[in-house]
Design an enzyme around this catalytic site. Structure first.
Site, PDB file in Angstrom:
ATOM      1  N   ASP A  20       3.040   3.061 -18.285  1.00  0.00           N
ATOM      2  CA  ASP A  20       2.821   1.588 -16.899  1.00  0.00           C
ATOM      3  C   ASP A  20       3.706   1.271 -17.031  1.00  0.00           C
ATOM      4  O   ASP A  20       4.113   0.177 -17.935  1.00  0.00           O
ATOM      5  CB  ASP A  20       1.401   1.791 -17.637  1.00  0.00           C
ATOM      6  CG  ASP A  20       0.337   0.975 -15.846  1.00  0.00           C
ATOM      7  OD1 ASP A  20       1.230   0.918 -15.634  1.00  0.00           O
ATOM      8  OD2 ASP A  20      -0.828   0.486 -16.200  1.00  0.00           O
ATOM      9  N   HIS A  21       3.720  -0.088 -16.117  1.00  0.00           N
ATOM     10  CA  HIS A  21       4.182  -1.559 -16.086  1.00  0.00           C
ATOM     11  C   HIS A  21       2.946  -2.651 -16.301  1.00  0.00           C
ATOM     12  O   HIS A  21       1.952  -2.519 -15.824  1.00  0.00           O
ATOM     13  CB  HIS A  21       4.779  -1.798 -14.690  1.00  0.00           C
ATOM     14  CG  HIS A  21       5.815  -0.982 -14.058  1.00  0.00           C
ATOM     15  ND1 HIS A  21       5.393  -0.334 -12.988  1.00  0.00           N
ATOM     16  CD2 HIS A  21       6.707  -0.082 -14.596  1.00  0.00           C
ATOM     17  CE1 HIS A  21       6.804   0.270 -12.473  1.00  0.00           C
ATOM     18  NE2 HIS A  21       7.371   0.319 -14.101  1.00  0.00           N
ATOM     19  N   PHE A  76      -1.158  -0.916 -12.254  1.00  0.00           N
ATOM     20  CA  PHE A  76      -1.966   0.442 -12.516  1.00  0.00           C
ATOM     21  C   PHE A  76      -1.024   1.162 -11.962  1.00  0.00           C
ATOM     22  O   PHE A  76      -1.297   2.678 -11.612  1.00  0.00           O
ATOM     23  CB  PHE A  76      -2.916   0.092 -11.088  1.00  0.00           C
ATOM     24  CG  PHE A  76      -3.459  -0.849 -11.239  1.00  0.00           C
ATOM     25  CD1 PHE A  76      -4.303  -1.719 -11.722  1.00  0.00           C
ATOM     26  CD2 PHE A  76      -4.096  -2.214  -9.534  1.00  0.00           C
ATOM     27  CE1 PHE A  76      -4.968  -2.566 -11.296  1.00  0.00           C
ATOM     28  CE2 PHE A  76      -4.607  -2.817  -9.226  1.00  0.00           C
ATOM     29  CZ  PHE A  76      -4.741  -3.022 -10.585  1.00  0.00           C
ATOM     30  N   HIS A  77       0.374   1.639 -12.517  1.00  0.00           N
ATOM     31  CA  HIS A  77       1.236   3.085 -12.329  1.00  0.00           C
ATOM     32  C   HIS A  77       1.012   3.350 -13.409  1.00  0.00           C
ATOM     33  O   HIS A  77       2.193   4.284 -14.047  1.00  0.00           O
ATOM     34  CB  HIS A  77       2.316   2.153 -13.043  1.00  0.00           C
ATOM     35  CG  HIS A  77       2.758   1.166 -11.104  1.00  0.00           C
ATOM     36  ND1 HIS A  77       3.387  -0.252 -11.280  1.00  0.00           N
ATOM     37  CD2 HIS A  77       1.903   1.116 -10.519  1.00  0.00           C
ATOM     38  CE1 HIS A  77       3.736  -0.770  -9.770  1.00  0.00           C
ATOM     39  NE2 HIS A  77       2.553  -0.466  -9.216  1.00  0.00           N
ATOM     40  N   SER A  78      -0.049   3.857 -14.131  1.00  0.00           N
ATOM     41  CA  SER A  78      -0.335   5.391 -15.199  1.00  0.00           C
ATOM     42  C   SER A  78       0.758   6.133 -14.434  1.00  0.00           C
ATOM     43  O   SER A  78       0.317   7.259 -13.392  1.00  0.00           O
ATOM     44  CB  SER A  78      -1.110   5.839 -15.366  1.00  0.00           C
ATOM     45  OG  SER A  78      -2.612   5.122 -15.826  1.00  0.00           O
TER      46      SER A  78
END
Length: 519
Positions: free
Chosen positions: A302-303, A456-458
């Site tokens: 994630d970021h 929110f970049h899982s």
């Protein structure tokens, strides 16, 4: 477009294809299969979300996390983030996370996808995926060498950006960052107005673009509020999905194949619940071992987002416009890097994790800039804590575990604080709020640990490739199983330098082609 309703159709024993999950990838693959004449069952755990104001109105997206359209997941605490729990919103509604996110449409840098191919995902270099990105798009600027027009997803820039969106672009330019017309062009380094999935002041999510136009097709059956429990097999072939709706459990077959598109958390969960995963983990949970794939749940990426650098405003900010942002900047913390590695965006109001809000005075008129790392190095994992349906899960991204990630974020926070002091912010900047002054390196590290959140970049938990952690091959087929593919963020081998909605939509488009080519 007039809002439709989801037709209530009787569930049949079998379909050509079953797609589980109606998010960015699932909506895309469903639409293309339906257009090709296949008989498709789409299973979505959440409601339709059609006509919900909080979903449709871009400025209201911040009310959606922890609400009825969010799964309510958390990232597990870790020492690098001072033992805090970080919420990780995931959409539970038609459109998935594209229905609850901040509406951003970015595909990153061409080198991101060349890195996928270098990691073992043959045929996924930028030259291979660009046509599919273009096929997704209905870009307001029309078709170009890099952009598409006439596709399902409308993409526009703000028609009336907030002055803080203008200030971020001018401020970044004052610090030497290029100002660019299109961050989805040849290179994404620079400051630009945001690409947003919206039109006419309304969100244009994957459900609206891909599913709404075909809901009345007789070869599409959509089950909302329907939870997939596990998969059924005959020998080495996946043939069915067991699911529950309104307390009634059913098992539905697919003659042509099943596509999992539940996302980076629930796709590996469903695989493990079906006996596919690391044998030691499955045995620990008391689950049968159907197929040993140790990469299921590994390689989580994630970021990290620092939420946020806050400033005192000289005047009231006025009504929120667009998604509360409106512009963005990608830049390099080191000029020698091959591509931009950090990102920032304006926030039309205050924004702070509790650990920061508790330590700083954020009263009065405050605006913020969110900044974070788009080339993160840290890797984590997902593991089930229970073998029961819907049981607890541990999701550990290991944010800031790599020193390089912290170094880049220190530089990013310093850049943002310097930017606020440029002439571009002369009408707005009245002083620092959180932090309340420029920081030394050690102080910046403390601020980052307290303010670390998520974009929110899982992704990455069922990676594509050939190495020991690979779960799917380059045509998105689950290794060792026939009739089962994955079309969501879990297959991403290396996180791209962008929001994940665009690449996952592209993955769904490609998955449909792979399926249709194999018929």
């Amino acid at each position: 477009m007039t809002a439709p309703t989801v037709p209530l159709r009787p569930l049949r024993p079998s379909y050509d294809h079953i797609v589980v999950g109606a998010g960015s990838g699932g909506a895309a693959v469903t639409r293309r299969l339906v257009d090709a004449g296949a008989d498709v069952l789409l299973i979505e755990a959440g409601p339709s979300g059609i006509g919900v104001a909080d979903i449709e109105e871009p400025a209201r997206w911040v009310a959606l996390p922890r609400g009825p359209y969010d799964w309510g997941y958390d990232y597990a605490p870790g020492p690098q983030i001072d033992g805090r729990v970080i919420g990780i919103p995931r959409g539970r509604v038609l459109g998935g996370s594209s229905a609850i996110n901040a509406l951003m449409w970015y595909r990153g840098h061409p080198l991101d996808y060349d890195a996928w191919e270098a990691d073992g995902a043959e045929g996924w270099a930028f030259r291979d995926v660009l046509p599919y990105f273009k096929r997704c798009e209905d870009w307001e600027g029309g078709e170009t060498a890099y952009r598409g027009a006439g596709g399902p997803l409308r993409i526009e820039r703000s028609h009336d950006p907030h002055p803080l969106a203008d200030a971020l672009i001018a401020g970044a330019g004052a610090l030497g960052v290029p100002i660019i017309e299109d961050p989805n062009g040849r290179d994404n380094e620079g400051a630009a107005y945001a690409n947003l999935n919206m039109s006419g002041g309304r969100r244009w999510c994957s459900a609206r673009g891909y599913l709404w136009p075909v809901l009345d097709r007789l070869n599409l059956t959509v089950l909302t509020d329907c939870q997939a429990l596990d998969l059924g097999f005959e020998g080495s072939r996946c043939v069915s999905v067991r699911h529950v709706r309104n307390g009634t459990t059913a098992e539905t077959r697919a003659s042509g194949g099943i596509v999992l598109a539940l996302g980076a958390i629930d796709t590996p969960r469903l695989l493990m619940m079906s006996g596919i995963g690391d044998p030691g983990e499955l045995k620990r949970l008391g689950l049968p071992v159907r197929l040993g794939l140790p990469g299921v749940g590994q390689n989580l990426q994630d970021h990290p987002l620092i939420r946020a650098v806050n400033f005192r405003s000289k005047r009231p900010l006025g009504p929120v416009r667009d998604n509360g942002g409106g512009s963005m900047v990608n830049w390099k913390t080191d000029a020698g890097l091959p591509q931009a590695n950090v990102h920032a965006f304006p926030i039309q109001g205050l924004s702070a994790e509790d650990a920061l809000a508790d330590r700083y005075d954020l009263s009065g008129d405050v605006f913020a800039v969110g900044t974070g790392l788009m080339r993160s190095r840290s890797r984590g994992y997902l593991r089930l804590l229970s073998g029961k349906p819907g049981g607890a899960v541990e999701i550990q991204p290991n944010f800031l575990a790599e020193q390089g990630d912290m170094d880049d974020l220190v530089a990013a926070v310093d850049f943002v604080m310097e930017m606020a002091g440029t002439r571009a912010y002369a009408d707005w900047f009245e002083g620092f709020a959180a932090p309340d002054r420029r920081l030394g390196r050690s102080e910046a590290g403390t601020f980052i640990r307290r303010g670390c959140s998520t974009f929110f970049h899982s992704c990455g938990t069922c990676k594509m490739g050939k190495d020991p952690l690979a779960v799917v091959d380059a045509r998105l087929r689950v290794l060792g199983i026939e009739g089962l593919r994955i079309a969501d963020a879990s297959v991403i081998p290396v996180i791209p330098s962008c929001n994940t909605h665009a690449p996952v939509t592209m993955i769904g488009e490609r998955a449909a082609d792979f399926i249709l080519e194999s018929r």
